[in-house]
Design a protein around this motif. Sequence first.
Motif, mmCIF file in Angstrom:
data_model
loop_
_atom_site.group_PDB
_atom_site.id
_atom_site.type_symbol
_atom_site.label_atom_id
_atom_site.label_comp_id
_atom_site.label_asym_id
_atom_site.label_seq_id
_atom_site.Cartn_x
_atom_site.Cartn_y
_atom_site.Cartn_z
ATOM 1 N N LYS A 139 0.785 -1.236 0.000
ATOM 2 C CA LYS A 139 0.000 0.000 0.000
ATOM 3 C C LYS A 139 0.820 1.290 0.000
ATOM 4 C CE LYS A 139 -0.738 -0.238 4.971
ATOM 5 N NZ LYS A 139 -0.470 1.035 5.585
ATOM 6 N N ARG A 140 2.068 1.195 0.334
ATOM 7 C CA ARG A 140 2.962 2.357 0.387
ATOM 8 C C ARG A 140 2.337 3.495 1.179
ATOM 9 N NH1 ARG A 140 6.144 1.916 -5.362
ATOM 10 N NH2 ARG A 140 6.898 -0.177 -4.934
ATOM 11 N N ARG A 141 2.013 4.618 0.570
ATOM 12 C CA ARG A 141 1.524 5.787 1.309
ATOM 13 C C ARG A 141 0.017 5.769 1.582
ATOM 14 N NH1 ARG A 141 4.985 7.110 -2.551
ATOM 15 N NH2 ARG A 141 3.344 7.723 -3.974
ATOM 16 N N GLU A 142 -0.670 4.741 1.170
ATOM 17 C CA GLU A 142 -2.117 4.664 1.359
ATOM 18 C C GLU A 142 -2.461 4.139 2.754
ATOM 19 O OE1 GLU A 142 -4.404 5.834 -0.882
ATOM 20 O OE2 GLU A 142 -2.577 6.538 -1.856
ATOM 21 N N PRO A 143 -3.600 4.538 3.301
ATOM 22 C CA PRO A 143 -3.967 4.043 4.631
ATOM 23 C C PRO A 143 -4.347 2.559 4.646
ATOM 24 C CG PRO A 143 -5.666 5.496 3.765
ATOM 25 C CD PRO A 143 -4.514 5.559 2.813
ATOM 26 N N GLU A 144 -4.837 2.034 3.504
ATOM 27 C CA GLU A 144 -5.246 0.637 3.452
ATOM 28 C C GLU A 144 -4.824 -0.008 2.139
ATOM 29 O OE1 GLU A 144 -9.073 -0.180 5.989
ATOM 30 O OE2 GLU A 144 -9.551 1.312 4.457
ATOM 31 N N TYR A 145 -4.805 -1.326 2.126
ATOM 32 C CA TYR A 145 -4.571 -2.102 0.909
ATOM 33 C C TYR A 145 -5.849 -2.065 0.085
ATOM 34 C CZ TYR A 145 -0.715 -3.849 3.712
ATOM 35 O OH TYR A 145 0.409 -3.941 4.489
ATOM 36 N N SER A 146 -5.725 -2.323 -1.228
ATOM 37 C CA SER A 146 -6.935 -2.267 -2.044
ATOM 38 C C SER A 146 -6.798 -3.052 -3.343
ATOM 39 C CB SER A 146 -7.303 -0.815 -2.362
ATOM 40 O OG SER A 146 -6.282 -0.193 -3.117
ATOM 41 N N PHE A 147 -7.940 -3.398 -3.893
ATOM 42 C CA PHE A 147 -8.069 -3.975 -5.227
ATOM 43 C C PHE A 147 -9.436 -3.547 -5.733
ATOM 44 C CE2 PHE A 147 -9.588 -7.146 -2.256
ATOM 45 C CZ PHE A 147 -10.734 -7.660 -2.844
ATOM 46 N N GLY A 148 -9.804 -3.967 -6.927
ATOM 47 C CA GLY A 148 -11.065 -3.522 -7.497
ATOM 48 C C GLY A 148 -11.956 -4.649 -7.949
ATOM 49 N N VAL A 149 -13.232 -4.336 -8.048
ATOM 50 C CA VAL A 149 -14.220 -5.240 -8.622
ATOM 51 C C VAL A 149 -15.042 -4.439 -9.628
ATOM 52 C CG1 VAL A 149 -16.262 -6.665 -8.182
ATOM 53 C CG2 VAL A 149 -14.351 -6.688 -6.560
ATOM 54 N N LEU A 150 -15.120 -4.968 -10.839
ATOM 55 C CA LEU A 150 -15.945 -4.373 -11.886
ATOM 56 C C LEU A 150 -17.085 -5.331 -12.188
ATOM 57 C CD1 LEU A 150 -13.219 -3.328 -14.498
ATOM 58 C CD2 LEU A 150 -14.052 -1.988 -12.566
ATOM 59 N N GLU A 151 -18.273 -4.794 -12.366
ATOM 60 C CA GLU A 151 -19.393 -5.608 -12.823
ATOM 61 C C GLU A 151 -19.939 -4.967 -14.084
ATOM 62 O OE1 GLU A 151 -21.985 -7.625 -9.997
ATOM 63 O OE2 GLU A 151 -20.939 -6.497 -8.423
ATOM 64 N N ILE A 152 -20.073 -5.779 -15.109
ATOM 65 C CA ILE A 152 -20.625 -5.311 -16.381
ATOM 66 C C ILE A 152 -22.058 -5.817 -16.463
ATOM 67 C CG2 ILE A 152 -20.413 -5.293 -18.883
ATOM 68 C CD1 ILE A 152 -17.456 -6.093 -18.511
ATOM 69 N N ARG A 153 -22.985 -4.868 -16.588
ATOM 70 C CA ARG A 153 -24.405 -5.191 -16.708
ATOM 71 C C ARG A 153 -25.049 -4.276 -17.734
ATOM 72 N NH1 ARG A 153 -25.689 -4.144 -10.949
ATOM 73 N NH2 ARG A 153 -23.746 -4.908 -10.187
ATOM 74 N N ASP A 154 -25.708 -4.867 -18.692
ATOM 75 C CA ASP A 154 -26.453 -4.104 -19.692
ATOM 76 C C ASP A 154 -25.601 -3.023 -20.344
ATOM 77 O OD1 ASP A 154 -28.799 -5.592 -19.096
ATOM 78 O OD2 ASP A 154 -29.189 -4.262 -17.382
ATOM 79 N N GLY A 155 -24.351 -3.348 -20.673
ATOM 80 C CA GLY A 155 -23.469 -2.414 -21.364
ATOM 81 C C GLY A 155 -22.885 -1.318 -20.497
ATOM 82 N N ALA A 156 -23.041 -1.429 -19.187
ATOM 83 C CA ALA A 156 -22.497 -0.422 -18.265
ATOM 84 C C ALA A 156 -21.523 -1.090 -17.296
ATOM 85 C CB ALA A 156 -23.629 0.250 -17.488
#
Length: 168
Positions: A139-156
Motif C-alpha cells: 500500500k505504500r503511502r495509502e492508509p489501506e490495501y486495495s483492489f477492485g471489482v468491476l461488474e458489467i451489466r447491460d453495457g455499463a
Amino acid sequence: MKIGVVSDTHLSSSVKALPRALTETLRGVDLILHLGDWVAMEVYDLLSELAPVEGIAGNNDGYEIIQRFGEQKILTLEGLRFGLIHGHAPYSRKGTDGNALLAFQGEQVDCILFGHSHQPLMRRENGILLFNPGSATDKRREPEYSFGVLEIRDGAIDARHIFYPSKS
C-alpha cells in the motif's frame, strides 16, 4: 460479468498466499485482471486458483511475465473495450492516469485499467472510466490495501474499490 482487478502485488516466489480479503472476494469471479508488477509468476498461479486470469506486465516484471502477457492490450468483454496498461509509460508529465490515457490515445476504449502508483483512483475523462485498483499487498503511502471489482451489466460498468487494513 464480474471482474477482479489487481495490480502491484510485488510478491516474491517464496510467497505462499495472497491476502484473505482478496481471495475471499475474488474466488469464483468470471475473470481476474492483473495490471502489472506481479514480480513472480507464482502470483499468476495463486490467482488462477480463484478464477481465470489475464493481465499485462509492469516495470518490475521479468522476461517470463513480459513474454506471457505483453505490456499493453485491449480486451473486449461483454461488448465493452478495456485498455490494460501498467501506467509507468508512455511518460506524459501528467501522472500515472495521464500516462494511461496517453497509452490509448486514438483508440476506442470504454475503460482504462492501470496500476503503478499503488494509489486507488476512479474517475471519468471524456467518457472513459479510468480505474487504478491500488495495491493488494504493497500500500505504500495509502492508509489501506486495495483492489477492485468491476461488474458489467447491460453495457455499463459498475466499478468499486475494496479496502482492507491487513495483508494477511
